[in-house]
Design an enzyme around this catalytic site. Structure first.
Site, PDB file in Angstrom:
ATOM      1  N   CYS A   2       0.829  -1.190   0.000  1.00  0.00           N
ATOM      2  CA  CYS A   2       0.000   0.000   0.000  1.00  0.00           C
ATOM      3  C   CYS A   2       0.867   1.244   0.000  1.00  0.00           C
ATOM      4  O   CYS A   2       2.075   1.186  -0.207  1.00  0.00           O
ATOM      5  CB  CYS A   2      -0.902   0.006   1.245  1.00  0.00           C
ATOM      6  SG  CYS A   2      -1.793  -1.545   1.518  1.00  0.00           S
ATOM      7  N   ASP A  99      -2.794  -9.325   8.442  1.00  0.00           N
ATOM      8  CA  ASP A  99      -1.519  -9.278   9.150  1.00  0.00           C
ATOM      9  C   ASP A  99      -1.325  -7.952   9.890  1.00  0.00           C
ATOM     10  O   ASP A  99      -0.446  -7.836  10.744  1.00  0.00           O
ATOM     11  CB  ASP A  99      -0.350  -9.513   8.183  1.00  0.00           C
ATOM     12  CG  ASP A  99      -0.416  -8.663   6.923  1.00  0.00           C
ATOM     13  OD1 ASP A  99      -1.412  -7.947   6.726  1.00  0.00           O
ATOM     14  OD2 ASP A  99       0.536  -8.718   6.124  1.00  0.00           O
TER      15      ASP A  99
END
Length: 618
Positions: A2, A99
């Site tokens: 990201c 995660d």
């Protein structure tokens, strides 16, 4: 994977939105930001999400865990499932399958040492509201970028410089960084193209105290450059251990809730990754390679042979030169800083077309550095004995060659190399700019802290140049290239050979396990040949590039001559315009091949044209 952003500077909501929009390509699936009140002022976290694990909106970021821990995170934690199980046994509970939550729980359990428990590629920042601190960390080998701006109580961070630069009126261009770029083809950490923006170094975490603005960094991991860990087993033992490790490294990188593929060039590293991915996958693995019209640059035939043997779902991407030239003419739109590795062009083409089929691609990056695979390691082996001759003798020979009436590139370079003190200095010169005649101010590399990995006596010269490459070329160049090229098209790239466990094993192995006469990457090949026939690889090692030398003389000639006109060259800092103008003319006439220098200055010229308006160079 990201894009992250955060700041203590009181930007408006619209300004924060624009800072995120400028890197929306890193995470097109969701954009969000949150403002957290603090007694010293607000803290803003922003995030552009590329959804890979747990596609549900519950895993969007910024994320809050256990009320007072807020996080923005870029990357992947490959051991998050086992780490999550360990943390659940310690009493932690989770509401997502991502995660991201695992990092937060690990921070609460292990504090600043939590980064040591993470196996992955990552750059993240946590706002601990209880302690009034920001805590952040970057992965061991620098696969994920992290830039920050610090000016007293003004702290701003982002995945790319452009987000920090927007609306910041306190920036100046660094003359030193331009010199570093012209020397190394990239800008070494912790510097950036701007004096006021820094990079968090690989394998480091930081804390920023929101009360007193105290900023501290700490190195939590490094390669074993002093040779403290020596492998005790046999070559057979090491081969079995390496295959087991690599199998696991590939397996955990295949975990995703989106389609996954493999970059396949047909070389040793990518073929090994493709083979192990095939072994760990019940479905046909999708593989991708690039095809060039120029035969000397085209390896697609070799990739096809490997794909046929492994029975993968193979896709060949035809490199249309018009598409490649389009990327060249807009290169700095993809790279926030001057960056001169021309293999970024085919990397972008590969990522652009691969994204049409998958969202994650495994790559073979890291094999050459850890397992002694580059041509230049053979060059070290061939030339190290030259430096046993007295330097006064070598200088005499160098001067004689220098005064030969007709010199080609090789003779000119040889005369310079003979005058150097040792093979270590020669290696640094080979990695930088051998001919500095076109530079106005030669950059002194001796003060670079990474020199400690090369200039010591705890390892032989082959291991030291390998370590030096891991700490310089891999992190400054390769990882930068791969991150920007793939994220430009919202594609996540994962590199099993950069699993720190693999790197640590390679560090401990005897040199002859990795490098014998005419047999580089020996142990990697041993693993590979149990999956793909040896005969497929009986050919010279090739690089990954585009035919810039040809394009500059033909399709791109007018563009180069326009951009690097004498008037424009005079505006570029740190170069000698007269000398560079001569190099350009020599290249166009075909008398010398100067494409590397031309590309380097072309990129700098392009970046300055689009970014330097109104900024001083200091």
């Amino acid at each position: 994977m990201c894009g992250i952003y955060g700041t203590t500077i009181p930007y408006s909501e619209e300004q924060v939105k624009q800072k995120l929009e400028i890197t929306a390509f890193r995470g097109p699936d969701q954009m969000g930001w949150e403002v957290y009140p603090n007694h010293k002022g607000n803290i803003t976290f922003g995030h552009n999400r590329l959804s890979i694990i747990d596609l549900d909106p519950r895993s969007n970021q910024p994320m809050t865990f256990s009320h007072n821990v807020h996080i923005v995170f870029n990357g992947e934690i490959y051991n998050f499932k086992t780490l999550r199980q360990d943390l659940e046994k310690k009493g932690y509970s989770f509401t997502t399958t991502s995660d991201t939550e695992v990092i937060c729980a690990a921070y609460l359990e292990y504090g600043e040492d939590c980064a040591k428990h993470l196996n992955g590629m990552f750059a993240f920042v946590i706002y601990d509201a209880n302690k009034n601190i920001l805590y952040g960390a970057k992965d061991r080998l620098g696969q994920k970028p992290f830039y920050y701006y610090l000016n007293g109580n003004q702290f701003e961070f982002a995945s790319q410089i452009s987000s920090i630069k927007l609306f910041n009126n306190n920036l100046s261009i660094s003359k030193k960084s331009i010199q570093e770029y012209l020397t190394w083809n990239s800008i070494p950490s912790p510097n950036s193209i701007f004096n006021e923006i820094k990079k968090l170094e690989d394998g480091h975490w930081f804390t920023y105290n929101l009360i007193n603005s105290d900023f501290k960094t700490h190195q939590y991991w490094d390669i074993d450059y002093l040779n403290n860990t020596i492998y005790k087993g046999s070559y057979k033992d090491a081969t079995a251990e390496l295959e087991e490790l690599l199998t696991d490294a590939v397996k955990i990188r295949l975990v995703a809730d989106v389609p996954v593929g493999v970059f396949l060039s047909g070389g040793v590293d990518s073929s090994l990754i493709a083979a192990l991915a095939t072994k760990n996958n019940n479905e046909k693995v999708k593989t991708f390679s690039v095809k060039f019209n120029e035969k000397s640059f085209d390896e697609s035939l070799y990739a096809q042979q490997v794909a046929d043997h492994l029975k993968t779902d193979h896709h060949v991407i035809q490199c249309d030169y018009k598409e490649g030239i389009g990327l060249i003419e807009n290169f700095c739109d993809f790279y926030d800083e001057p960056f001169a590795d021309s293999s970024a062009i085919p990397s972008m083409l590969l990522a652009k077309h691969t994204k049409q089929k998958v969202t994650v691609a495994l790559s073979g990056d890291g094999g050459d550095e850890s397992f002694l695979g580059y041509h230049r390691y053979e060059w070290v082996k061939s030339n190290k004995n030259v430096y046993k001759f007295p330097i006064f003798f070598r200088k005499i020979v160098g001067e004689m060659i220098h005064h030969v009436p007709y010199k080609n590139n090789r003779l000119k370079t040889l005369s310079q190399y003979l005058k150097l003190s040792n093979i270590e200095e020669a290696y640094v010169k080979s990695m930088t700019t051998p001919d500095v005649s076109w530079l106005k101010d030669a950059y002194d590399t001796s003060g670079l802290k990474e020199m400690k990995y090369l200039f010591h006596t705890q390892k032989n010269i082959y291991e030291r140049v390998s370590d030096f490459d891991l700490k310089t070329y891999l992190t400054w160049d390769i990882n930068t290239k791969v991150d920007r090229a793939s994220m430009a098209y919202s594609l996540e790239t994962r590199s099993p050979l950069l699993d720190y466990r693999v790197v640590e094993l390679a560090e401990s192995l005897p040199t002859n396990f990795k490098f014998e006469t005419n047999n580089q990457k020996r142990i990697l090949k041993e693993v590979l040949y149990s999956h793909v026939p040896k005969e497929v690889f009986n050919r010279p090692k090739s690089g990954f590039g585009v035919p810039l030398n040809i394009w500059f003389q033909n399709e791109l000639k007018d563009y180069v001559l326009s951009e690097l006109s004498y008037e424009n060259l005079k505006k570029i800092p740190c170069i000698n315009p007269d000398e560079v103008f001569k190099l350009v003319q020599q290249h166009m006439k075909g008398t010398w091949n100067h494409y590397a220098v031309i590309w380097k200055i072309l990129v700098l010229r392009q970046w300055l044209s689009k970014n330097a308006t109104g900024l001083s160079i200091q």
